[in-house]
Design a protein around this motif. Structure first.
Motif, PDB file in Angstrom:
ATOM      1  N   VAL A  85      -0.528  22.441  86.710  1.00  0.00           N
ATOM      2  CA  VAL A  85      -0.660  23.992  86.266  1.00  0.00           C
ATOM      3  C   VAL A  85      -1.906  24.769  87.578  1.00  0.00           C
ATOM      4  CG1 VAL A  85      -3.091  25.983  85.099  1.00  0.00           C
ATOM      5  CG2 VAL A  85      -1.066  24.280  83.682  1.00  0.00           C
ATOM      6  N   GLU A  86      -1.948  23.902  88.495  1.00  0.00           N
ATOM      7  CA  GLU A  86      -2.957  24.378  88.850  1.00  0.00           C
ATOM      8  C   GLU A  86      -2.821  24.497  90.349  1.00  0.00           C
ATOM      9  OE1 GLU A  86      -6.669  21.227  89.526  1.00  0.00           O
ATOM     10  OE2 GLU A  86      -7.747  22.257  88.291  1.00  0.00           O
ATOM     11  N   ALA A  87      -1.465  23.627  90.295  1.00  0.00           N
ATOM     12  CA  ALA A  87      -0.905  23.390  92.170  1.00  0.00           C
ATOM     13  C   ALA A  87       0.245  24.930  91.925  1.00  0.00           C
ATOM     14  CB  ALA A  87       0.089  22.579  91.978  1.00  0.00           C
ATOM     15  N   PHE A  88       0.358  25.431  90.980  1.00  0.00           N
ATOM     16  CA  PHE A  88       1.537  27.300  90.848  1.00  0.00           C
ATOM     17  C   PHE A  88       0.554  27.498  90.801  1.00  0.00           C
ATOM     18  CE2 PHE A  88       4.228  24.832  88.054  1.00  0.00           C
ATOM     19  CZ  PHE A  88       6.170  24.857  88.567  1.00  0.00           C
ATOM     20  N   GLU A  89      -0.810  27.879  89.835  1.00  0.00           N
ATOM     21  CA  GLU A  89      -2.137  28.915  90.800  1.00  0.00           C
ATOM     22  C   GLU A  89      -2.052  28.794  92.111  1.00  0.00           C
ATOM     23  OE1 GLU A  89      -4.971  28.233  87.868  1.00  0.00           O
ATOM     24  OE2 GLU A  89      -3.873  28.997  85.748  1.00  0.00           O
ATOM     25  N   ARG A  90      -2.414  27.650  92.692  1.00  0.00           N
ATOM     26  CA  ARG A  90      -2.821  27.498  94.011  1.00  0.00           C
ATOM     27  C   ARG A  90      -1.496  28.564  95.060  1.00  0.00           C
ATOM     28  NH1 ARG A  90      -4.433  22.716  93.332  1.00  0.00           N
ATOM     29  NH2 ARG A  90      -2.732  21.992  93.884  1.00  0.00           N
ATOM     30  N   ALA A  91      -0.152  28.447  94.325  1.00  0.00           N
ATOM     31  CA  ALA A  91       0.815  29.077  95.157  1.00  0.00           C
ATOM     32  C   ALA A  91       1.068  30.632  94.308  1.00  0.00           C
ATOM     33  CB  ALA A  91       2.371  28.364  94.813  1.00  0.00           C
ATOM     34  N   GLY A  92       0.099  30.663  93.904  1.00  0.00           N
ATOM     35  CA  GLY A  92       0.142  32.519  93.290  1.00  0.00           C
ATOM     36  C   GLY A  92       1.652  32.492  92.285  1.00  0.00           C
ATOM     37  N   VAL A  93       1.507  31.391  91.176  1.00  0.00           N
ATOM     38  CA  VAL A  93       2.561  32.073  90.676  1.00  0.00           C
ATOM     39  C   VAL A  93       1.816  31.386  88.772  1.00  0.00           C
ATOM     40  CG1 VAL A  93       4.031  30.743  88.543  1.00  0.00           C
ATOM     41  CG2 VAL A  93       4.339  31.151  91.086  1.00  0.00           C
ATOM     42  N   GLU A  94       1.632  32.159  87.643  1.00  0.00           N
ATOM     43  CA  GLU A  94       0.283  32.797  86.730  1.00  0.00           C
ATOM     44  C   GLU A  94       1.306  32.405  85.599  1.00  0.00           C
ATOM     45  OE1 GLU A  94      -2.180  35.763  83.864  1.00  0.00           O
ATOM     46  OE2 GLU A  94      -1.221  36.641  86.072  1.00  0.00           O
ATOM     47  N   LEU A  95       0.604  31.599  85.381  1.00  0.00           N
ATOM     48  CA  LEU A  95       1.974  31.033  83.891  1.00  0.00           C
ATOM     49  C   LEU A  95       1.092  31.154  82.953  1.00  0.00           C
ATOM     50  CD1 LEU A  95       1.662  27.217  84.572  1.00  0.00           C
ATOM     51  CD2 LEU A  95       4.122  28.291  84.764  1.00  0.00           C
ATOM     52  N   ILE A  96       2.011  32.121  81.830  1.00  0.00           N
ATOM     53  CA  ILE A  96       1.350  33.016  81.164  1.00  0.00           C
ATOM     54  C   ILE A  96       1.570  33.098  79.464  1.00  0.00           C
ATOM     55  CG2 ILE A  96       2.142  35.492  79.716  1.00  0.00           C
ATOM     56  CD1 ILE A  96       2.518  36.378  82.575  1.00  0.00           C
ATOM     57  N   GLY A  97       1.383  32.296  78.885  1.00  0.00           N
ATOM     58  CA  GLY A  97       1.020  32.300  77.070  1.00  0.00           C
ATOM     59  C   GLY A  97       1.982  32.640  76.469  1.00  0.00           C
ATOM     60  N   GLU A  98       2.387  32.284  74.865  1.00  0.00           N
ATOM     61  CA  GLU A  98       2.830  33.043  74.132  1.00  0.00           C
ATOM     62  C   GLU A  98       2.306  34.047  73.579  1.00  0.00           C
ATOM     63  OE1 GLU A  98       5.523  33.924  71.858  1.00  0.00           O
ATOM     64  OE2 GLU A  98       6.038  32.119  73.701  1.00  0.00           O
ATOM     65  N   GLN A  99       2.203  35.399  73.330  1.00  0.00           N
ATOM     66  CA  GLN A  99       0.688  36.152  73.435  1.00  0.00           C
ATOM     67  C   GLN A  99       0.500  36.804  74.176  1.00  0.00           C
ATOM     68  OE1 GLN A  99       2.663  38.354  71.090  1.00  0.00           O
ATOM     69  NE2 GLN A  99       4.347  36.810  70.402  1.00  0.00           N
ATOM     70  N   ALA A 100      -0.011  35.915  74.976  1.00  0.00           N
ATOM     71  CA  ALA A 100      -1.396  36.266  76.154  1.00  0.00           C
ATOM     72  C   ALA A 100      -0.562  37.076  76.774  1.00  0.00           C
ATOM     73  CB  ALA A 100      -1.483  35.407  77.068  1.00  0.00           C
ATOM     74  N   ARG A 101      -1.057  38.215  77.229  1.00  0.00           N
ATOM     75  CA  ARG A 101      -1.304  39.310  78.301  1.00  0.00           C
ATOM     76  C   ARG A 101      -1.326  38.650  80.008  1.00  0.00           C
ATOM     77  NH1 ARG A 101      -5.062  44.778  77.496  1.00  0.00           N
ATOM     78  NH2 ARG A 101      -4.390  43.928  79.645  1.00  0.00           N
ATOM     79  N   SER A 102      -1.064  39.463  80.376  1.00  0.00           N
ATOM     80  CA  SER A 102      -0.734  39.356  81.644  1.00  0.00           C
ATOM     81  C   SER A 102      -2.013  40.432  83.050  1.00  0.00           C
ATOM     82  CB  SER A 102       0.278  39.246  82.974  1.00  0.00           C
ATOM     83  OG  SER A 102       0.198  39.464  84.323  1.00  0.00           O
ATOM     84  N   ASP A 103      -3.241  40.072  83.423  1.00  0.00           N
ATOM     85  CA  ASP A 103      -3.898  40.842  83.384  1.00  0.00           C
ATOM     86  C   ASP A 103      -4.534  40.991  85.503  1.00  0.00           C
ATOM     87  OD1 ASP A 103      -4.730  41.988  81.103  1.00  0.00           O
ATOM     88  OD2 ASP A 103      -6.511  40.361  80.852  1.00  0.00           O
ATOM     89  N   SER A 104      -3.431  39.721  85.632  1.00  0.00           N
ATOM     90  CA  SER A 104      -3.745  40.322  87.498  1.00  0.00           C
ATOM     91  C   SER A 104      -2.635  40.946  88.343  1.00  0.00           C
ATOM     92  CB  SER A 104      -3.698  38.410  87.803  1.00  0.00           C
ATOM     93  OG  SER A 104      -2.641  37.727  87.626  1.00  0.00           O
ATOM     94  N   GLY A 105      -1.779  41.904  87.416  1.00  0.00           N
ATOM     95  CA  GLY A 105      -0.689  42.354  88.289  1.00  0.00           C
ATOM     96  C   GLY A 105       0.163  41.461  88.976  1.00  0.00           C
ATOM     97  N   GLY A 106       1.430  42.229  90.135  1.00  0.00           N
ATOM     98  CA  GLY A 106       2.413  41.272  90.815  1.00  0.00           C
ATOM     99  C   GLY A 106       3.065  41.158  89.616  1.00  0.00           C
ATOM    100  N   ARG A 107       4.612  40.411  90.330  1.00  0.00           N
ATOM    101  CA  ARG A 107       6.142  40.587  90.002  1.00  0.00           C
ATOM    102  C   ARG A 107       6.057  38.998  88.921  1.00  0.00           C
ATOM    103  NH1 ARG A 107      10.214  43.563  93.366  1.00  0.00           N
ATOM    104  NH2 ARG A 107       8.674  44.437  94.274  1.00  0.00           N
TER     105      ARG A 107
END
Length: 90
Positions: free
Chosen positions: A53-75
């Protein structure tokens, strides 16, 4: 939690293969292969899941959980109905 679908989608967004993800996360290639072969939520050692998960985050991918919002924008992508992949036109 992370699903095998999320892992494959995140790799596709980054344009990387399983070997590259393994290197970025500091885990073995067979570990990544086992994780992606899982059905539903990936099971494994918590420390290993955190590394991925941290590797994905460092690479710029946000993993969004079920029913979770994405607050950081981006595609990104979100699976509306979890399940087996469907063929287009089938």
């Amino acid at each position: 939690m992370i699903t095998s679908f999320q892992m494959r989608a995140a790799r596709a967004l980054l344009g990387i293969d399983q070997k590259t993800l393994a290197e970025l996360a500091g885990v073995s290639l067979p570990t990544i292969q086992r994780m992606e072969a899982s059905t539903g939520n990936v099971r494994g050692v918590v420390e290993t899941l955190i590394k991925v998960v941290e590797a994905f985050e460092r690479a710029g991918v946000e993993l969004i959980g079920e029913q979770a919002r994405s607050d950081s924008g981006g595609r990104g992508v979100r699976l509306k109905e979890p399940g087996a992949p469907r063929r287009v036109g089938a």
